[in-house]
Design a protein around this motif. Structure first.
Motif, mmCIF file in Angstrom:
data_model
loop_
_atom_site.group_PDB
_atom_site.id
_atom_site.type_symbol
_atom_site.label_atom_id
_atom_site.label_comp_id
_atom_site.label_asym_id
_atom_site.label_seq_id
_atom_site.Cartn_x
_atom_site.Cartn_y
_atom_site.Cartn_z
ATOM 1 N N ILE A 139 0.855 -1.182 0.000
ATOM 2 C CA ILE A 139 0.000 0.000 0.000
ATOM 3 C C ILE A 139 0.896 1.239 0.000
ATOM 4 C CG2 ILE A 139 -1.939 -1.093 1.191
ATOM 5 C CD1 ILE A 139 -0.928 0.247 3.774
ATOM 6 N N THR A 187 -1.094 6.122 2.747
ATOM 7 C CA THR A 187 -2.228 5.340 3.231
ATOM 8 C C THR A 187 -1.868 4.661 4.554
ATOM 9 O OG1 THR A 187 -2.981 4.947 0.983
ATOM 10 C CG2 THR A 187 -3.811 3.455 2.675
ATOM 11 N N ARG A 225 -1.721 7.280 7.298
ATOM 12 C CA ARG A 225 -3.065 7.720 7.655
ATOM 13 C C ARG A 225 -3.739 6.691 8.555
ATOM 14 N NH1 ARG A 225 -5.959 7.581 2.827
ATOM 15 N NH2 ARG A 225 -6.646 5.530 3.464
ATOM 16 N N GLU A 226 -3.624 5.429 8.223
ATOM 17 C CA GLU A 226 -4.239 4.365 9.018
ATOM 18 C C GLU A 226 -3.607 4.262 10.410
ATOM 19 O OE1 GLU A 226 -6.984 2.605 8.273
ATOM 20 O OE2 GLU A 226 -7.089 3.911 6.511
#
Length: 72
Positions: A8, A12, A15-16
């Motif tokens: 990924i 991303t 952010r997660e």
């Protein structure tokens, strides 16, 4: 690997991770509030138990008085 979802983008991922960190902080805050509420409930339960002990002692004393009096 990207097409299969094994990789990924870094943004991303970051952010997660940030989202999970925010969740952890919120859950810890709620847990602390729950701990405070539980401590207050325990204090109140202790007060109720003390009152119940007093009431029970009074009731036992009254019962003993009635048991001592001769029946008419």
């Amino acid at each position: 690997m990207i097409l299969r979802g094994w990789l990924i983008p870094r943004r991303t991922h970051d952010r997660e991770i940030r989202f999970k960190d925010e969740q952890i902080v919120e859950l810890k805050r709620k847990s602390a509030a729950d701990d405070d509420a539980n401590a207050e409930l325990l204090r109140q339960n202790g007060m109720l138990l003390d009152a119940a002990r007093t009431g029970t002692a009074v009731a036992e004393s009254v019962q003993r008085l009635f048991d001592r009096e001769p029946q008419s």
